[in-house]
Write a protein that holds these residues in place. Structure first.
Motif, PDB file in Angstrom:
ATOM      1  N   PRO A 205       0.826  -1.212   0.000  1.00 62.41           N
ATOM      2  CA  PRO A 205       0.000   0.000   0.000  1.00 62.41           C
ATOM      3  C   PRO A 205       0.859   1.260   0.000  1.00 62.41           C
ATOM      4  N   PHE A 206       0.380   2.306  -0.670  1.00 60.92           N
ATOM      5  CA  PHE A 206       1.098   3.581  -0.709  1.00 60.92           C
ATOM      6  C   PHE A 206       0.105   4.719  -0.902  1.00 60.92           C
ATOM      7  N   LYS A 207       0.574   5.931  -0.654  1.00 57.69           N
ATOM      8  CA  LYS A 207      -0.218   7.123  -0.942  1.00 57.69           C
ATOM      9  C   LYS A 207       0.213   7.669  -2.295  1.00 57.69           C
ATOM     10  N   ASP A 208      -0.733   8.050  -3.106  1.00 54.60           N
ATOM     11  CA  ASP A 208      -0.452   8.510  -4.465  1.00 54.60           C
ATOM     12  C   ASP A 208       0.385   9.791  -4.414  1.00 54.60           C
ATOM     13  N   PRO A 209       1.641   9.735  -4.884  1.00 51.72           N
ATOM     14  CA  PRO A 209       2.476  10.938  -4.836  1.00 51.72           C
ATOM     15  C   PRO A 209       1.991  12.059  -5.749  1.00 51.72           C
ATOM     16  N   LYS A 210       1.105  11.737  -6.684  1.00 52.63           N
ATOM     17  CA  LYS A 210       0.579  12.766  -7.583  1.00 52.63           C
ATOM     18  C   LYS A 210      -0.671  13.442  -7.012  1.00 52.63           C
ATOM     19  N   ASP A 211      -1.127  12.956  -5.879  1.00 54.70           N
ATOM     20  CA  ASP A 211      -2.278  13.554  -5.209  1.00 54.70           C
ATOM     21  C   ASP A 211      -1.902  13.766  -3.742  1.00 54.70           C
ATOM     22  N   ARG A 212      -1.140  14.800  -3.469  1.00 53.46           N
ATOM     23  CA  ARG A 212      -0.566  15.015  -2.144  1.00 53.46           C
ATOM     24  C   ARG A 212      -1.609  15.411  -1.100  1.00 53.46           C
ATOM     25  N   MET A 236      25.005   8.099 -12.984  1.00 53.31           N
ATOM     26  CA  MET A 236      23.910   7.173 -12.711  1.00 53.31           C
ATOM     27  C   MET A 236      22.637   7.634 -13.428  1.00 53.31           C
ATOM     28  N   VAL A 237      21.641   6.714 -13.466  1.00 52.00           N
ATOM     29  CA  VAL A 237      20.307   7.039 -13.959  1.00 52.00           C
ATOM     30  C   VAL A 237      19.327   6.717 -12.842  1.00 52.00           C
ATOM     31  N   GLN A 238      18.396   7.649 -12.585  1.00 48.74           N
ATOM     32  CA  GLN A 238      17.500   7.527 -11.441  1.00 48.74           C
ATOM     33  C   GLN A 238      16.050   7.550 -11.887  1.00 48.74           C
ATOM     34  N   GLY A 239      15.243   6.690 -11.267  1.00 50.66           N
ATOM     35  CA  GLY A 239      13.822   6.616 -11.586  1.00 50.66           C
ATOM     36  C   GLY A 239      13.005   6.270 -10.356  1.00 50.66           C
ATOM     37  N   GLY A 240      11.741   5.882 -10.609  1.00 55.81           N
ATOM     38  CA  GLY A 240      10.887   5.455  -9.512  1.00 55.81           C
ATOM     39  C   GLY A 240      10.029   6.534  -8.906  1.00 55.81           C
ATOM     40  N   ASP A 241       9.803   7.641  -9.626  1.00 56.58           N
ATOM     41  CA  ASP A 241       8.975   8.731  -9.100  1.00 56.58           C
ATOM     42  C   ASP A 241       7.825   9.011 -10.062  1.00 56.58           C
ATOM     43  N   PRO A 242       6.594   8.688  -9.682  1.00 65.37           N
ATOM     44  CA  PRO A 242       5.444   8.946 -10.564  1.00 65.37           C
ATOM     45  C   PRO A 242       5.236  10.413 -10.903  1.00 65.37           C
ATOM     46  N   THR A 243       5.780  11.338 -10.099  1.00 63.67           N
ATOM     47  CA  THR A 243       5.624  12.763 -10.415  1.00 63.67           C
ATOM     48  C   THR A 243       6.604  13.217 -11.490  1.00 63.67           C
ATOM     49  N   ALA A 244       7.641  12.409 -11.753  1.00 63.07           N
ATOM     50  CA  ALA A 244       8.671  12.720 -12.744  1.00 63.07           C
ATOM     51  C   ALA A 244       9.458  13.977 -12.410  1.00 63.07           C
ATOM     52  N   MET A 245       9.436  14.391 -11.150  1.00 69.54           N
ATOM     53  CA  MET A 245      10.139  15.610 -10.746  1.00 69.54           C
ATOM     54  C   MET A 245      11.147  15.375  -9.625  1.00 69.54           C
ATOM     55  N   GLY A 246      11.217  14.158  -9.113  1.00 68.16           N
ATOM     56  CA  GLY A 246      12.134  13.867  -8.019  1.00 68.16           C
ATOM     57  C   GLY A 246      11.574  14.156  -6.647  1.00 68.16           C
ATOM     58  N   ILE A 247      10.282  14.506  -6.546  1.00 67.72           N
ATOM     59  CA  ILE A 247       9.689  14.843  -5.250  1.00 67.72           C
ATOM     60  C   ILE A 247       8.696  13.791  -4.778  1.00 67.72           C
ATOM     61  N   GLY A 248       8.461  12.755  -5.591  1.00 73.74           N
ATOM     62  CA  GLY A 248       7.437  11.771  -5.261  1.00 73.74           C
ATOM     63  C   GLY A 248       7.856  10.813  -4.165  1.00 73.74           C
ATOM     64  N   THR A 249       6.924  10.446  -3.321  1.00 72.41           N
ATOM     65  CA  THR A 249       7.147   9.506  -2.223  1.00 72.41           C
ATOM     66  C   THR A 249       5.895   8.665  -2.023  1.00 72.41           C
ATOM     67  N   PRO A 250       6.044   7.401  -1.633  1.00 75.15           N
ATOM     68  CA  PRO A 250       4.871   6.559  -1.382  1.00 75.15           C
ATOM     69  C   PRO A 250       4.260   6.779  -0.011  1.00 75.15           C
ATOM     70  N   GLY A 251       4.809   7.711   0.778  1.00 74.71           N
ATOM     71  CA  GLY A 251       4.210   8.028   2.065  1.00 74.71           C
ATOM     72  C   GLY A 251       4.820   7.344   3.254  1.00 74.71           C
ATOM     73  N   TYR A 252       5.915   6.636   3.049  1.00 70.87           N
ATOM     74  CA  TYR A 252       6.559   5.920   4.153  1.00 70.87           C
ATOM     75  C   TYR A 252       8.050   5.788   3.849  1.00 70.87           C
ATOM     76  N   PHE A 253       8.816   5.312   4.828  1.00 71.95           N
ATOM     77  CA  PHE A 253      10.239   5.057   4.642  1.00 71.95           C
ATOM     78  C   PHE A 253      10.547   3.584   4.875  1.00 71.95           C
ATOM     79  N   ILE A 254      11.707   3.166   4.403  1.00 70.89           N
ATOM     80  CA  ILE A 254      12.213   1.830   4.714  1.00 70.89           C
ATOM     81  C   ILE A 254      13.606   1.981   5.321  1.00 70.89           C
ATOM     82  N   PRO A 255      14.027   1.021   6.154  1.00 68.62           N
ATOM     83  CA  PRO A 255      15.348   1.133   6.782  1.00 68.62           C
ATOM     84  C   PRO A 255      16.472   0.876   5.798  1.00 68.62           C
TER      85      PRO A 255
END
Length: 359
Positions: A205-212, A236-255
């Motif tokens: 589960p995650f929170k939609d980073p495009k709907d803050r 390097m090449v970086q991805g994994g952000d649905p906002t495509a701006m580098g500010i997207g987060t799924p609403g939680y952290f991992i260790p």
């Protein structure tokens, strides 16, 4: 070697404002014997002194007395994320420790009571968490999970992925520039791999980073259709952000999960981006005075693939896989813009789909 800002996520939005927000996280040296490190890997523990964390329930058993933090070069095995502390080992959850009380650094006197966070607490910029605090922080954000998302959860509905006899766990990145494969290090970084697979398969589960503004936690394939939003030649090449701006987060952290055997020693290493703080005077990680643990653990969903040796990132970003670097290297050569999103390709490089197999 030219200087590049390290891979970031979440607060990397500061880069859009012209600030170079650098993040780093490193830890102590691994035990020379290597035995404790092996035990850590099986228990999903970081290999630096962020290392392992006692689960919230375990902390209630700890005596009131607290031992002072061990020196940074003592091996750092102090806490267990998934499992029972026992001497210098981390046993599987539910197993009984047969060592005398107080023997070894990971016994009950060294346990840390995880911090509590108020509902909706937001982590301030240029700050991080201690490993034991991650789950409580996530819960304060509304995370429906109470604790870690595990490999067992990530493999739900796909028994062939859970069967190690079928080969190495592999991620296939289907991109607009072609497909490339990455072996995932499920033993060295089990929580990171589980999170990556769970998001990709639509199970975590995650929170939609495009709907803050939304507080809803949803499930759907997180990475499909996202782009590689930050591409730096010879880095390097970086991805994994649905906002495509580098500010997207799924609403939680991992260790963080650091393994002393895994180093950014060339192209092809798959690592987690983060926003871990650092000491600007020394460019080194910050440590908690009471526990000696590094302050960080701010990875979540964004990832990067190296296209050359980047040893400065060791013990600052969790390595959780190794990729055939051919296509990532080609990606790193495309034309990029300087604004409004620095280092974003003019023509989108799309991650069309992630596939997971054993081979």
């Amino acid at each position: 070697m030219p200087f590049f800002p390290r891979p970031t996520s979440l607060e990397s939005f500061t880069s859009l404002l012209g600030a170079a927000f650098l993040v780093s996280l490193s830890g102590c040296q691994a035990p020379s014997s290597g035995d404790a490190g092996k035990a850590d890997a099986k228990a999903g523990v970081g290999k630096a002194n962020t290392a392992a964390a006692a689960k919230p329930g375990d902390a209630k058993k700890a005596p009131a007395k607290q031992e002072p933090a061990a020196p940074a070069d003592d091996g750092c095995l102090r806490y267990c994320f998934n499992g029972t502390p026992c001497g210098d080992e981390c046993l599987e959850a539910g197993k009984t420790c047969d060592k005398p009380e107080g023997e070894g650094r990971a016994c009950s006197e060294d346990k840390y009571t995880p911090r509590e966070f108020r509902e909706g607490f937001r982590l301030p910029p240029k700050s991080g968490l201690l490993g034991p605090d991650v789950w409580n922080y996530n819960k304060s954000q509304g995370d429906p999970l109470d604790g870690p998302f595990t490999l067992e959860m990530a493999f739900e509905g796909a028994p062939e992925l859970a069967d190690k006899s079928k080969g190495k766990l592999t991620a296939v990145f289907h991109t607009s520039m072609g497909a490339f494969e990455c072996e995932l290090y499920e033993d060295q970084a089990p929580l990171t791999v589980a999170n990556f697979i769970g998001l990709a398969r639509g199970l975590r589960p995650f929170k939609d980073p495009k709907d803050r503004k939304s507080d809803e936690w949803i499930k759907r394939p997180y990475y499909d259709g996202t782009v590689f939003h930050r591409v730096i030649a010879d880095f390097m090449v970086q991805g994994g952000d649905p906002t495509a701006m580098g500010i997207g987060t799924p609403g939680y952290f991992i260790p963080d999960e650091f393994d002393p055997q895994l180093r950014h020693k060339g192209p092809g290493f798959l690592s987690m981006a983060n926003r871990n703080p650092y000491d600007p005077a020394t460019n080194k990680p910050r440590y908690d005075d009471k526990t000696g643990l590094t302050i960080g653990n701010t990875g979540s969903a964004q990832f990067f693939v190296t296209v050359r040796e980047t040893m400065a990132l060791n013990d600052r970003h969790t390595i959780f896989g190794y990729c055939d670097p051919t296509i990532p290297i080609e990606m790193s050569k495309v034309r990029t813009q300087s604004r409004p999103v620095p280092n974003k390709p003019f023509e989108d490089i799309v991650l069309e789909k992630l596939e997971f197999v054993r081979k």
